[in-house]
Design an enzyme around this catalytic site. Structure first.
Site, PDB file in Angstrom:
ATOM      1  N   HIS A 240       0.818  -1.214   0.000  1.00 48.81           N
ATOM      2  CA  HIS A 240       0.000   0.000   0.000  1.00 48.81           C
ATOM      3  C   HIS A 240       0.850   1.261   0.000  1.00 48.81           C
ATOM      4  CE1 HIS A 240      -3.362  -2.579   2.051  1.00 48.81           C
ATOM      5  NE2 HIS A 240      -3.226  -2.840   0.758  1.00 48.81           N
ATOM      6  N   GLU A 270      -2.931  -6.151  -9.877  1.00 47.86           N
ATOM      7  CA  GLU A 270      -1.596  -5.912  -9.318  1.00 47.86           C
ATOM      8  C   GLU A 270      -0.600  -6.849  -9.988  1.00 47.86           C
ATOM      9  OE1 GLU A 270      -2.370  -6.406  -5.136  1.00 47.86           O
ATOM     10  OE2 GLU A 270      -4.092  -5.074  -5.310  1.00 47.86           O
ATOM     11  N   GLU A 366      -3.749 -13.237  -4.298  1.00 50.39           N
ATOM     12  CA  GLU A 366      -2.709 -12.208  -4.376  1.00 50.39           C
ATOM     13  C   GLU A 366      -1.556 -12.477  -3.414  1.00 50.39           C
ATOM     14  OE1 GLU A 366      -3.816  -8.361  -2.649  1.00 50.39           O
ATOM     15  OE2 GLU A 366      -5.871  -9.103  -2.469  1.00 50.39           O
TER      16      GLU A 366
END
Length: 412
Positions: A240, A270, A366
């Site tokens: 982040h 991503e 992820e």
């Protein structure tokens, strides 16, 4: 003669302009609210006062901007009213599924006066008032109780989170559009990557591409909160980390994150990338993370338990002595969520989550590992796809942008 504060209105009804075209159909919103009211009846809850971004948006399509003020949605068996501040004018009414009441700044506690007005109009003077315990501070809860002393406050947050975890087909189709927008952001990012270009310029290119696509697909929505996190080198160590002025260099690790936000619905893409070339140590780590990612994609299916998926993927990282380098859980639910408001925490691929996957769920895969600076292959490696568990039991990967070293060593 100057108007006295005592003469000013405490509440208003600002039905200014025409209702905005909704994102979801009347049938979809009616089903959500109908299920909510059945839950209230089954649990003897007389009214619910929502305060969270996610539930107000989910049940009304209105996504507020707080700026230190309180907002709400009051639902009874025959009332459905958003509560907004005077500063926002008629926009909350235009965006709300049904009714809206506005409170002014002219007197303290006008917010509670507005909520009380709704309850009074519904003929509700006492009983059970549902609130979201995970969204109210100790002080706010005390203020609600003081304002409504004849009500018992009950927590509805966890039960309603479970409702949001199961998506309708209309929601699933909407989420697919968001994933498509993220893919467009990904290709714009690749086009913008060049040696010497700052991270923020790459991020801006992707954000602009996604925003324009959202405006094309959904011209009726507020264009807000869509963004890109693009990092390079040491800045890839956190999932982040925001873009900086650091300039991209050849041969260094890059992390691309596209986040489209449409009417409060979040989707993501991503990818790990390298510019021009990748060294052997980095390539090995990247390929290991891809191995975990691909196995994770295979494990997401109806009947699988979140904690079991996590355990099997942990074994792969353990085999390569990289388990300690894992950064977070392996995935999470999608829907109304964002980096500044709530998420469906009951559907995360973590060791402590026992939820069993079922049709109607939308979840990411992820995996991420982080290698500290000074070690071979330093940086953060992350791939991210979104999967839909369809109502026929099939699993669909709705992320189309390719992953891995075969596709994301960017040659310029």
């Amino acid at each position: 003669m100057a108007q006295q504060i005592s003469d000013l209105e405490r509440i208003k009804y600002l039905e200014n302009g025409e209702k905005a075209k909704p994102v979801f159909s009347k049938e979809e919103m009616g089903n959500r609210v109908g299920k909510l009211r059945k839950y209230m009846a089954d649990n003897d809850i007389d009214a619910i006062l929502f305060n969270s971004y996610q539930n107000i948006c989910y049940y009304s399509e209105y996504l507020y901007t707080a700026f230190g003020r309180k907002y709400g949605l009051v639902v009874t068996q025959d009332k459905h009213v958003t509560v907004s501040a005077n500063i926002d004018g008629g926009m909350p009414w235009r965006r709300s599924y049904e009714d809206n009441i506005v409170y002014t700044d002219w007197k303290r506690d006008n917010y509670y006066f507005a909520v009380k007005t709704i309850l009074d109009e519904a003929g509700i003077k006492k009983g059970k008032l549902g609130i979201e315990f995970d969204e109210v501070s100790i002080e706010f809860k005390a203020l609600i109780q003081d304002a409504f002393p004849d009500f018992e406050l009950v927590n509805v947050a966890n039960d309603l989170m479970k409702f949001r975890m199961i998506k309708s087909q209309e929601e699933i189709d909407f989420i697919k559009s968001g994933a498509h927008v993220c893919d467009i952001g990904g290709y714009a990012v690749v086009d913008a990557i060049k040696e010497g270009v700052p991270e923020y310029e790459v991020a801006l290119a992707g954000t602009q591409a996604m925003t324009r696509k959202i405006a094309e697909l959904y011209p009726q929505v507020d264009l807000r909160d869509t963004w890109i996190w693009f990092q390079s080198g040491v800045n890839t160590d956190g999932a982040h980390n925001w873009a900086t002025t650091k300039k991209v260099q050849k041969g260094e690790i890059l992390s691309h994150n596209s986040f489209s936000m449409i009417a409060g619905y979040y989707t993501a893409l991503e990818r790990t990338m390298f510019l021009d070339h990748v060294d052997d140590a980095s390539l090995r780590l990247w390929e290991i993370n891809v191995e975990v990612h691909e196995r994770g994609l295979e494990l997401i299916k109806p009947g699988a338990k979140c904690s079991d998926i996590c355990a099997e993927l942990n074994d792969i990282f353990r085999k390569y002595d990289l388990l300690a380098n894992r950064s977070f859980g392996y995935g999470h639910s999608f829907g109304v969520l964002s980096h500044y408001y709530g998420r469906e925490a009951g559907l995360e691929l973590r060791e402590d989550i026992e939820t069993v996957l079922e049709p109607g769920m939308v979840v990411s895969m992820e995996p991420m590992i982080m290698i500290p600076e000074g070690q071979p292959g330093a940086g953060g490696y992350r791939e991210h796809d979104i999967l839909v568990i369809n109502y026929d039991g099939t699993v669909e990967n709705i992320t189309k942008f390719p992953y891995g070293p075969k596709h994301n060593i960017i040659k310029k």
